[in-house]
Design a protein around this motif. Structure first.
Motif, short mmCIF file in Angstrom:
data_model
loop_
_atom_site.label_atom_id
_atom_site.label_comp_id
_atom_site.label_asym_id
_atom_site.label_seq_id
_atom_site.Cartn_x
_atom_site.Cartn_y
_atom_site.Cartn_z
N THR A 29 0.85 -1.18 0.00
CA THR A 29 0.00 0.00 0.00
C THR A 29 0.89 1.24 0.00
O THR A 29 1.78 1.36 0.84
CB THR A 29 -0.90 0.03 1.26
OG1 THR A 29 -1.58 -1.22 1.37
CG2 THR A 29 -1.90 1.16 1.19
N MET A 30 0.64 2.14 -0.95
CA MET A 30 1.48 3.34 -1.06
C MET A 30 0.63 4.58 -0.86
O MET A 30 -0.45 4.70 -1.44
CB MET A 30 2.14 3.34 -2.45
CG MET A 30 3.25 4.30 -2.58
SD MET A 30 4.19 3.91 -4.07
CE MET A 30 5.34 5.24 -4.05
N LEU A 31 1.11 5.51 -0.06
CA LEU A 31 0.46 6.79 0.20
C LEU A 31 1.28 7.86 -0.49
O LEU A 31 2.32 8.28 0.03
CB LEU A 31 0.41 7.04 1.70
CG LEU A 31 -0.90 7.48 2.29
CD1 LEU A 31 -1.95 6.42 2.10
CD2 LEU A 31 -0.73 7.83 3.73
N GLY A 32 0.83 8.27 -1.69
CA GLY A 32 1.61 9.23 -2.47
C GLY A 32 3.00 8.69 -2.70
O GLY A 32 3.18 7.52 -3.01
N ASN A 33 3.99 9.53 -2.54
CA ASN A 33 5.37 9.06 -2.61
C ASN A 33 6.07 9.21 -1.26
O ASN A 33 7.28 9.24 -1.17
CB ASN A 33 6.15 9.80 -3.72
CG ASN A 33 6.44 11.25 -3.37
OD1 ASN A 33 5.70 11.86 -2.59
ND2 ASN A 33 7.48 11.81 -3.93
N LYS A 34 5.26 9.27 -0.19
CA LYS A 34 5.81 9.51 1.16
C LYS A 34 5.86 8.27 2.03
O LYS A 34 6.69 8.17 2.92
CB LYS A 34 4.98 10.59 1.88
CG LYS A 34 4.90 11.90 1.14
CD LYS A 34 6.25 12.54 1.02
CE LYS A 34 6.15 13.84 0.26
NZ LYS A 34 7.43 14.30 -0.23
N GLN A 35 4.94 7.32 1.83
CA GLN A 35 4.89 6.12 2.67
C GLN A 35 4.57 4.90 1.83
O GLN A 35 3.78 4.98 0.89
CB GLN A 35 3.81 6.24 3.75
CG GLN A 35 4.09 7.23 4.82
CD GLN A 35 3.00 7.19 5.89
OE1 GLN A 35 1.88 6.78 5.64
NE2 GLN A 35 3.34 7.63 7.08
N GLU A 81 9.21 5.08 5.03
CA GLU A 81 8.86 6.49 4.90
C GLU A 81 10.03 7.25 4.28
O GLU A 81 11.18 6.84 4.40
CB GLU A 81 8.51 7.08 6.27
CG GLU A 81 7.29 6.44 6.89
CD GLU A 81 6.97 7.00 8.25
OE1 GLU A 81 5.90 7.60 8.39
OE2 GLU A 81 7.79 6.83 9.18
N VAL A 83 11.06 9.89 0.68
CA VAL A 83 10.66 10.25 -0.68
C VAL A 83 10.88 9.02 -1.56
O VAL A 83 11.99 8.70 -1.93
CB VAL A 83 11.47 11.45 -1.20
CG1 VAL A 83 11.04 11.80 -2.61
CG2 VAL A 83 11.32 12.65 -0.29
N GLN A 85 10.95 7.11 -4.86
CA GLN A 85 11.10 7.47 -6.27
C GLN A 85 10.79 6.31 -7.20
O GLN A 85 10.33 6.53 -8.32
CB GLN A 85 12.53 7.98 -6.51
CG GLN A 85 12.84 9.23 -5.75
CD GLN A 85 14.31 9.61 -5.81
OE1 GLN A 85 15.18 8.75 -5.94
NE2 GLN A 85 14.58 10.89 -5.70
#
Length: 91
Positions: A29-35, A81, A83, A85
């Motif tokens: 599970t990815m939250l944006g590119n932050k987590q 956690e 950035v 890429q």
């Protein structure tokens, strides 16, 4: 082996059980590119601030980024956690 997987998938569908549980698959599970949360993993292979390699039941997950940190380390889940890429699943 393929027949067994097919039977397990059919059983999971009939019983309304998530396939990741029945077939020992990771849930990512990815939250944006932050987590990035990885559940049902087999351990950490490598950890640096720019790369996290996680062992899966089939292959490994490679997470590339900047200022990567590990949080919420549990036997079945890892929270990465920073950035994020690039995420690569290698079988």
């Amino acid at each position: 082996m393929l027949r067994r997987k097919g039977n397990l998938q059919s059983l999971a569908g009939l019983l309304d059980i998530p396939q990741d549980i029945v077939m020992d698959l990771p849930r990512i599970t990815m939250l944006g590119n932050k987590q990035l949360l990885v559940e049902n993993h087999k351990g950490i292979i490598e950890y640096t601030p720019s790369l996290v390699r996680i062992k899966l039941s089939q292959g490994e997950l490679m997470i590339y980024g900047e200022a990567l940190t590990l949080g919420n380390l549990q036997s079945e889940q890892i929270l990465v956690e920073g950035v994020v890429q690039e995420v690569k699943y290698d079988i």
